[in-house]
Design a protein around this motif. Structure first.
Motif, PDB file in Angstrom:
ATOM      1  N   THR A  89       0.855  -1.209   0.000  1.00  0.00           N
ATOM      2  CA  THR A  89       0.000   0.000   0.000  1.00  0.00           C
ATOM      3  C   THR A  89       0.880   1.245   0.000  1.00  0.00           C
ATOM      4  O   THR A  89       0.625   2.207  -0.744  1.00  0.00           O
ATOM      5  CB  THR A  89      -0.909   0.015   1.262  1.00  0.00           C
ATOM      6  OG1 THR A  89      -1.541  -1.239   1.373  1.00  0.00           O
ATOM      7  CG2 THR A  89      -1.940   1.112   1.195  1.00  0.00           C
ATOM      8  N   LEU A 121       2.206   1.801  -3.413  1.00  0.00           N
ATOM      9  CA  LEU A 121       1.182   2.346  -4.320  1.00  0.00           C
ATOM     10  C   LEU A 121       0.955   3.831  -4.045  1.00  0.00           C
ATOM     11  O   LEU A 121       0.831   4.636  -4.982  1.00  0.00           O
ATOM     12  CB  LEU A 121      -0.145   1.588  -4.133  1.00  0.00           C
ATOM     13  CG  LEU A 121      -0.194   0.161  -4.666  1.00  0.00           C
ATOM     14  CD1 LEU A 121      -1.485  -0.526  -4.251  1.00  0.00           C
ATOM     15  CD2 LEU A 121      -0.070   0.149  -6.187  1.00  0.00           C
ATOM     16  N   VAL A 122       0.915   4.198  -2.753  1.00  0.00           N
ATOM     17  CA  VAL A 122       0.660   5.598  -2.393  1.00  0.00           C
ATOM     18  C   VAL A 122       1.831   6.484  -2.829  1.00  0.00           C
ATOM     19  O   VAL A 122       1.639   7.606  -3.312  1.00  0.00           O
ATOM     20  CB  VAL A 122       0.404   5.717  -0.864  1.00  0.00           C
ATOM     21  CG1 VAL A 122       0.342   7.176  -0.427  1.00  0.00           C
ATOM     22  CG2 VAL A 122      -0.892   5.018  -0.497  1.00  0.00           C
ATOM     23  N   VAL A 171      -0.400   6.163  -7.256  1.00  0.00           N
ATOM     24  CA  VAL A 171      -1.598   7.029  -7.330  1.00  0.00           C
ATOM     25  C   VAL A 171      -1.166   8.474  -7.600  1.00  0.00           C
ATOM     26  O   VAL A 171      -0.026   8.848  -7.308  1.00  0.00           O
ATOM     27  CB  VAL A 171      -2.432   6.982  -6.015  1.00  0.00           C
ATOM     28  CG1 VAL A 171      -3.033   5.617  -5.798  1.00  0.00           C
ATOM     29  CG2 VAL A 171      -1.619   7.420  -4.820  1.00  0.00           C
ATOM     30  N   TYR A 219      -5.154   7.329   2.657  1.00  0.00           N
ATOM     31  CA  TYR A 219      -4.916   5.903   2.396  1.00  0.00           C
ATOM     32  C   TYR A 219      -4.479   5.161   3.656  1.00  0.00           C
ATOM     33  O   TYR A 219      -4.453   3.938   3.676  1.00  0.00           O
ATOM     34  CB  TYR A 219      -3.856   5.737   1.297  1.00  0.00           C
ATOM     35  CG  TYR A 219      -4.353   6.185  -0.066  1.00  0.00           C
ATOM     36  CD1 TYR A 219      -5.353   5.480  -0.732  1.00  0.00           C
ATOM     37  CD2 TYR A 219      -3.839   7.331  -0.678  1.00  0.00           C
ATOM     38  CE1 TYR A 219      -5.822   5.901  -1.963  1.00  0.00           C
ATOM     39  CE2 TYR A 219      -4.302   7.744  -1.908  1.00  0.00           C
ATOM     40  CZ  TYR A 219      -5.299   7.028  -2.549  1.00  0.00           C
ATOM     41  OH  TYR A 219      -5.761   7.435  -3.761  1.00  0.00           O
ATOM     42  N   PHE A 241      -8.438   3.742 -10.119  1.00  0.00           N
ATOM     43  CA  PHE A 241      -7.225   3.219  -9.503  1.00  0.00           C
ATOM     44  C   PHE A 241      -7.060   3.749  -8.073  1.00  0.00           C
ATOM     45  O   PHE A 241      -6.641   3.035  -7.163  1.00  0.00           O
ATOM     46  CB  PHE A 241      -5.994   3.578 -10.355  1.00  0.00           C
ATOM     47  CG  PHE A 241      -4.740   2.953  -9.815  1.00  0.00           C
ATOM     48  CD1 PHE A 241      -4.581   1.572  -9.783  1.00  0.00           C
ATOM     49  CD2 PHE A 241      -3.715   3.740  -9.310  1.00  0.00           C
ATOM     50  CE1 PHE A 241      -3.434   0.998  -9.263  1.00  0.00           C
ATOM     51  CE2 PHE A 241      -2.567   3.174  -8.793  1.00  0.00           C
ATOM     52  CZ  PHE A 241      -2.426   1.800  -8.776  1.00  0.00           C
ATOM     53  N   SER A 273      -9.464   1.780  -5.975  1.00  0.00           N
ATOM     54  CA  SER A 273      -9.027   0.403  -5.702  1.00  0.00           C
ATOM     55  C   SER A 273      -7.855   0.411  -4.720  1.00  0.00           C
ATOM     56  O   SER A 273      -7.746  -0.472  -3.870  1.00  0.00           O
ATOM     57  CB  SER A 273      -8.691  -0.357  -6.983  1.00  0.00           C
ATOM     58  OG  SER A 273      -7.864   0.420  -7.782  1.00  0.00           O
ATOM     59  N   THR A 274      -7.002   1.455  -4.787  1.00  0.00           N
ATOM     60  CA  THR A 274      -5.897   1.557  -3.814  1.00  0.00           C
ATOM     61  C   THR A 274      -6.467   1.764  -2.406  1.00  0.00           C
ATOM     62  O   THR A 274      -5.962   1.193  -1.434  1.00  0.00           O
ATOM     63  CB  THR A 274      -4.957   2.727  -4.186  1.00  0.00           C
ATOM     64  OG1 THR A 274      -4.546   2.558  -5.520  1.00  0.00           O
ATOM     65  CG2 THR A 274      -3.747   2.792  -3.279  1.00  0.00           C
ATOM     66  N   GLN A 275      -7.518   2.597  -2.325  1.00  0.00           N
ATOM     67  CA  GLN A 275      -8.160   2.846  -1.012  1.00  0.00           C
ATOM     68  C   GLN A 275      -8.637   1.524  -0.402  1.00  0.00           C
ATOM     69  O   GLN A 275      -8.350   1.232   0.768  1.00  0.00           O
ATOM     70  CB  GLN A 275      -9.357   3.782  -1.232  1.00  0.00           C
ATOM     71  CG  GLN A 275     -10.204   3.958   0.003  1.00  0.00           C
ATOM     72  CD  GLN A 275     -11.564   4.581  -0.316  1.00  0.00           C
ATOM     73  OE1 GLN A 275     -11.828   5.032  -1.430  1.00  0.00           O
ATOM     74  NE2 GLN A 275     -12.437   4.591   0.663  1.00  0.00           N
ATOM     75  N   PHE A 313      -7.748  -1.556  -1.320  1.00  0.00           N
ATOM     76  CA  PHE A 313      -6.612  -2.466  -1.128  1.00  0.00           C
ATOM     77  C   PHE A 313      -5.937  -2.149   0.216  1.00  0.00           C
ATOM     78  O   PHE A 313      -5.616  -3.043   1.001  1.00  0.00           O
ATOM     79  CB  PHE A 313      -5.618  -2.309  -2.287  1.00  0.00           C
ATOM     80  CG  PHE A 313      -4.392  -3.169  -2.123  1.00  0.00           C
ATOM     81  CD1 PHE A 313      -4.429  -4.523  -2.436  1.00  0.00           C
ATOM     82  CD2 PHE A 313      -3.202  -2.630  -1.646  1.00  0.00           C
ATOM     83  CE1 PHE A 313      -3.303  -5.323  -2.259  1.00  0.00           C
ATOM     84  CE2 PHE A 313      -2.074  -3.418  -1.472  1.00  0.00           C
ATOM     85  CZ  PHE A 313      -2.128  -4.773  -1.786  1.00  0.00           C
ATOM     86  N   GLY A 314      -5.764  -0.845   0.482  1.00  0.00           N
ATOM     87  CA  GLY A 314      -5.163  -0.411   1.750  1.00  0.00           C
ATOM     88  C   GLY A 314      -6.010  -0.853   2.929  1.00  0.00           C
ATOM     89  O   GLY A 314      -5.480  -1.326   3.945  1.00  0.00           O
TER      90      GLY A 314
END
Lengths: 229, 233
Positions: B26, B29-30, B34, B49, B187, B190-192, B194-195
């Motif tokens: 995560t 990704l952050v 993103v 996030y 995206f 989905s990151t939110q 996923f985190g």
């Protein structure tokens, strides 16, 4: 004996004990008056501050002084094992809880009426047309307060530092009810400033009644586990 | 009702490694995937996030603790008491992280870390105080059977209060806190989530770890009382 008869018997017993000792009510009232007196002194020089903070003082005094009554609600029963005596009798623990709530509601309401009497003098209250709704809000707030507090009081009486733990547990639990009471106080104790429209006190009283009903129902269900030997 | 039973297929060390790996993913990704800025909150939105997953995890853990407390009251199980206590402790950790990241974010977005008229901040603070009280209460009760029963009653009462506080604030509060953030791209969304999943898996691993520690402590106390206090020892 029917549950209703037991309920009234237990209230009468509690009130009779309190009438003889006059311990809980007197302690609570004296503590409340002292708090209000100090609060009033701190804003005595400024009338606008009295109007602004009067309702906050009122509810804070009720919140703090009420714990004196709650913490003593089970003191005699725990000390003299009278609770065991009541529980070996054919008395439903849920009914005992409701009777304790009803009796303590009467003491706390008596204290609130006395505090309000003092408030009339110390804070120059002049909105007499709002007295009815104020009484309704006070009654509903006290129901939520005592409903939640009685379960906690039964658990914390007899613990090391029980009175302090009671406050630590009860105050956060009461925050939604305190917010509702303060919102109601905004339009009961003072004229709302132009442009601001606080929530209607009737709506706040209904919300407080809902909190009270939830706490009473959960207390009724949980209390038998608290007094289980 | 023991967390170790529910998640027996995944050994605790592997669970911890998986949780940390997902949280690091995560973070990656952050930092690198993103967009660095959002329309209104600019780059300060990135803390979301980490703030959101902790908030969701602590709420879920408090509700789980309430359910385990109901089970404890119906069975009297000491292990269920330990499971509830460990869930509350890890929930408190999540709640503390939510508060701290929330204050950091508020400082960046509103210019000050705490705003009293925002009742949503207040709700999380209330929840934090409530469960801190639960934790302190457990320390004050010495008899383990009484502690288990009383703590279960508190756990149920406080779990009822979680939605009550939430709705009370919706009813009475002015809201300046964003209910949701307008995450423009799929995206980002989905990151939110996923985190949120990554943090939740890590918090579950913490719960199992804490439960194991409390169970070991409880077993040691039992041994001390029953074996070592025998006459002649």
């Amino acid at each position: 004996m029917s549950h209703l008869r037991v309920f009234f018997c237990l209230i009468r017993w509690d009130l009779a004990v309190e009438w003889r000792r006059r311990e809980t009510t007197l302690n609570m009232c004296l503590f409340a008056l002292l708090l209000l007196f100090i609060g009033s002194y701190s804003v005595a020089s400024r009338t606008e501050l009295q109007r602004e903070f009067g309702s906050i003082f009122f509810w804070m005094v009720v919140l703090f002084a009420g714990t004196v009554g709650l913490s003593r609600a089970f003191l005699h029963e725990r000390e003299n094992a009278a609770l065991t005596g009541v529980l070996v009798a054919p008395v439903d623990a849920g009914v005992l809880y409701l009777a304790k709530v009803a009796a303590t509601w009467i003491y706390v309401m008596a204290m609130e009426l006395l505090v309000f009497g003092a408030y009339l003098i110390l804070f120059s209250f002049d909105r007499y047309d709002r007295l009815g709704i104020l009484l309704a809000v006070m009654g509903a707030f006290t129901l939520a307060y005592v409903g939640a507090g009685m379960v906690l009081a039964a658990m914390t009486t007899g613990l090391r530092g029980g009175e302090l733990i009671l406050r630590v547990l009860l105050f956060p639990l009461m925050v939604p009810a305190v917010i509702a009471a303060l919102e109601a106080g905004e339009s009961i104790f003072k004229e709302p400033p132009p442009g601001e429209s606080p929530l209607s006190p009737a709506l706040c009283a209904v919300a407080l009644l809902c909190f009270g009903a939830i706490y009473l129902a959960s207390g009724f269900l949980l209390f038998p586990k608290v007094v289980e030997e | 009702m023991k967390p170790s039973n529910w998640l027996a297929f995944l050994p605790l060390p592997a669970h911890l490694v998986l949780g940390w790996a997902l949280v690091l993913a995560t973070l990656y990704l952050v930092c690198f995937a993103v967009p660095m800025q959002e329309e209104t909150l600019q780059e300060s939105y990135l803390i979301f996030y980490f703030h959101f997953p902790s908030a969701i995890s602590c709420l879920v853990l408090f509700v789980i603790a309430g359910l385990v407390c109901i089970y404890q009251l119906s069975t009297g199980s000491q292990r269920a008491d330990l499971a509830a206590a460990s869930a509350v402790e890890v929930g408190l950790l999540g709640c503390t992280i939510t508060l701290v990241t929330g204050m950091v974010w508020a400082k960046a977005a509103w210019g000050k870390p705490w705003i009293w008229h925002d009742k949503r901040l207040l709700t999380v603070a209330i929840m934090w105080f409530t469960y801190l009280g639960y934790y302190l209460f457990r320390m004050a009760v010495e008899n383990p059977v009484q502690r288990a029963r009383y703590s279960a009653v508190l756990g149920v009462l406080f779990a009822i209060n979680v939605p009550l506080v939430w709705f009370a604030i919706r009813l009475f509060g002015q809201v300046s806190h964003p209910m949701t953030i307008n995450l423009q791209s799929p995206f980002m969304k989905s990151t939110q989530w996923f985190g949120a999943l990554a943090f939740f898996i890590l918090y579950l691993a913490f719960w199992r770890l804490r439960y194991r520690a409390l169970a070991l402590k409880s077993d040691a106390e039992w041994l001390e009382e029953t074996v070592f206090s025998q006459p002649g020892r």
